[in-house]
Design a protein around this motif. Sequence first.
Motif, PDB file in Angstrom:
ATOM      1  N   THR A   7      -2.389  -1.393  -7.362  1.00 16.88           N
ATOM      2  CA  THR A   7      -2.874  -2.701  -7.775  1.00 16.88           C
ATOM      3  C   THR A   7      -4.107  -3.103  -6.987  1.00 16.88           C
ATOM      4  O   THR A   7      -5.093  -3.550  -7.545  1.00 16.88           O
ATOM      5  CB  THR A   7      -1.781  -3.764  -7.580  1.00 16.88           C
ATOM      6  OG1 THR A   7      -0.603  -3.302  -8.214  1.00 16.88           O
ATOM      7  CG2 THR A   7      -2.199  -5.088  -8.185  1.00 16.88           C
ATOM      8  N   TYR A   8      -4.062  -2.903  -5.680  1.00 20.30           N
ATOM      9  CA  TYR A   8      -5.190  -3.269  -4.814  1.00 20.30           C
ATOM     10  C   TYR A   8      -6.121  -2.066  -4.712  1.00 20.30           C
ATOM     11  O   TYR A   8      -6.227  -1.413  -3.681  1.00 20.30           O
ATOM     12  CB  TYR A   8      -4.674  -3.732  -3.450  1.00 20.30           C
ATOM     13  CG  TYR A   8      -4.009  -5.089  -3.523  1.00 20.30           C
ATOM     14  CD1 TYR A   8      -4.730  -6.250  -3.282  1.00 20.30           C
ATOM     15  CD2 TYR A   8      -2.675  -5.202  -3.898  1.00 20.30           C
ATOM     16  CE1 TYR A   8      -4.139  -7.502  -3.390  1.00 20.30           C
ATOM     17  CE2 TYR A   8      -2.075  -6.449  -4.003  1.00 20.30           C
ATOM     18  CZ  TYR A   8      -2.814  -7.589  -3.748  1.00 20.30           C
ATOM     19  OH  TYR A   8      -2.219  -8.819  -3.866  1.00 20.30           O
ATOM     20  N   ILE A  11      -8.834  -1.445  -1.937  1.00 18.42           N
ATOM     21  CA  ILE A  11      -8.432  -1.171  -0.555  1.00 18.42           C
ATOM     22  C   ILE A  11      -8.114   0.320  -0.418  1.00 18.42           C
ATOM     23  O   ILE A  11      -7.287   0.850  -1.164  1.00 18.42           O
ATOM     24  CB  ILE A  11      -7.158  -1.983  -0.174  1.00 18.42           C
ATOM     25  CG1 ILE A  11      -7.317  -3.454  -0.529  1.00 18.42           C
ATOM     26  CG2 ILE A  11      -6.820  -1.778   1.313  1.00 18.42           C
ATOM     27  CD1 ILE A  11      -8.322  -4.200   0.280  1.00 18.42           C
ATOM     28  N   LYS A  16      -4.052   0.892   3.778  1.00 21.03           N
ATOM     29  CA  LYS A  16      -2.710   0.411   3.412  1.00 21.03           C
ATOM     30  C   LYS A  16      -1.657   1.138   4.243  1.00 21.03           C
ATOM     31  O   LYS A  16      -0.724   0.525   4.773  1.00 21.03           O
ATOM     32  CB  LYS A  16      -2.451   0.658   1.924  1.00 21.03           C
ATOM     33  CG  LYS A  16      -3.396  -0.084   0.998  1.00 21.03           C
ATOM     34  CD  LYS A  16      -3.166   0.341  -0.435  1.00 21.03           C
ATOM     35  CE  LYS A  16      -4.162  -0.305  -1.365  1.00 21.03           C
ATOM     36  NZ  LYS A  16      -4.071   0.171  -2.742  1.00 21.03           N
ATOM     37  N   GLU A  73       1.379  -3.954  -1.896  1.00 18.16           N
ATOM     38  CA  GLU A  73       1.322  -5.000  -2.925  1.00 18.16           C
ATOM     39  C   GLU A  73       2.322  -6.121  -2.595  1.00 18.16           C
ATOM     40  O   GLU A  73       1.988  -7.305  -2.656  1.00 18.16           O
ATOM     41  CB  GLU A  73       1.653  -4.355  -4.279  1.00 18.16           C
ATOM     42  CG  GLU A  73       1.438  -5.265  -5.465  1.00 18.16           C
ATOM     43  CD  GLU A  73       1.906  -4.588  -6.753  1.00 18.16           C
ATOM     44  OE1 GLU A  73       1.710  -3.374  -6.885  1.00 18.16           O
ATOM     45  OE2 GLU A  73       2.495  -5.289  -7.589  1.00 18.16           O
ATOM     46  N   ASN A  76       1.264  -8.423   0.150  1.00 16.05           N
ATOM     47  CA  ASN A  76       0.256  -9.397  -0.230  1.00 16.05           C
ATOM     48  C   ASN A  76       0.784 -10.468  -1.179  1.00 16.05           C
ATOM     49  O   ASN A  76       0.263 -11.581  -1.193  1.00 16.05           O
ATOM     50  CB  ASN A  76      -0.932  -8.685  -0.902  1.00 16.05           C
ATOM     51  CG  ASN A  76      -1.867  -8.070   0.124  1.00 16.05           C
ATOM     52  OD1 ASN A  76      -2.747  -8.734   0.634  1.00 16.05           O
ATOM     53  ND2 ASN A  76      -1.633  -6.803   0.444  1.00 16.05           N
ATOM     54  N   SER A 115      -4.651 -12.555   1.718  1.00 15.49           N
ATOM     55  CA  SER A 115      -3.493 -13.131   1.026  1.00 15.49           C
ATOM     56  C   SER A 115      -2.653 -13.969   1.980  1.00 15.49           C
ATOM     57  O   SER A 115      -2.098 -15.004   1.607  1.00 15.49           O
ATOM     58  CB  SER A 115      -2.642 -12.023   0.409  1.00 15.49           C
ATOM     59  OG  SER A 115      -2.276 -11.093   1.415  1.00 15.49           O
TER      60      SER A 115
END
Length: 229
Positions: A7-8, A11, A16, A73, A76, A115
């Motif tokens: 999803t991100y 990044i 991550k 995900e 965040n 976030s």
Amino acid sequence: MTLAPNTYTDIPYEEKAKLIEEVMADHRYGEHLYGCYECGICVAACPSARFYDFSPRKIAQAAARQDVELMYEQMNDDVWNCSQCFSCTRCPRGNNPGGIITVLREVAVRNGLASARDALEGYGRVVYKIMSTGTQVSPDMLQPNAFPDWGPHVKAISDNVETWRKALPPETLHTTSTAWNVDEKTIIELYLIWQATGVMDMIGEVDEGLHMILEDVMEDVLDEAGYET
Ligand code: SF4
Ligand code: SF4
């Protein structure tokens, strides 16, 4: 560690993975996760799961699979829907999804994720009150325009808050600017703990303005008590 839909996408995976490794290195992490057999008891017990698209089972599952993308995900998004009530500790497997979330949140704050800053933006006044006075939300914060979800009866309470408080049997609760009386020794201990344990550094990562104000408040008290700040 496995890959899941990303999803991100902006990044890098390595970034991550670094944060998730920080989560897993936390000394509490191993006590919160013993594997999950997807019974859903935690979901049934979770108040947040009733109102949000949120599931403690998914938190435990992602952690059990060491799914970096999904955990990032969740770190965040999902974790900010948890009310930290720990009803999910009814897990028959001994998991504590709420505890995993605590660690995920701390890593998000410590690393200043956007976030985390967004999620905590509205809580500056509450954090200031708790950290400067050593108590929780105070009675004088009960104002009709402060938190609309507190309901229409708040105005009547706020108009007469001093009277209401004096009606409480324990004298330590006859306060309005703090939730209860906290003695100076306790305040000093709290300030020292928050500085020594890195809590103040975490505040600095998500809200520099609040960090400066709290530092000023704490320095004055600690200086007067003879501590070097
Ligand atoms: S209650 Fe425990 S075992 Fe069941 S789904 Fe939740 S975390 Fe997994
Ligand atoms: S601690 Fe969080 S995940 Fe666990 S039951 Fe409470 S709201 Fe749900």
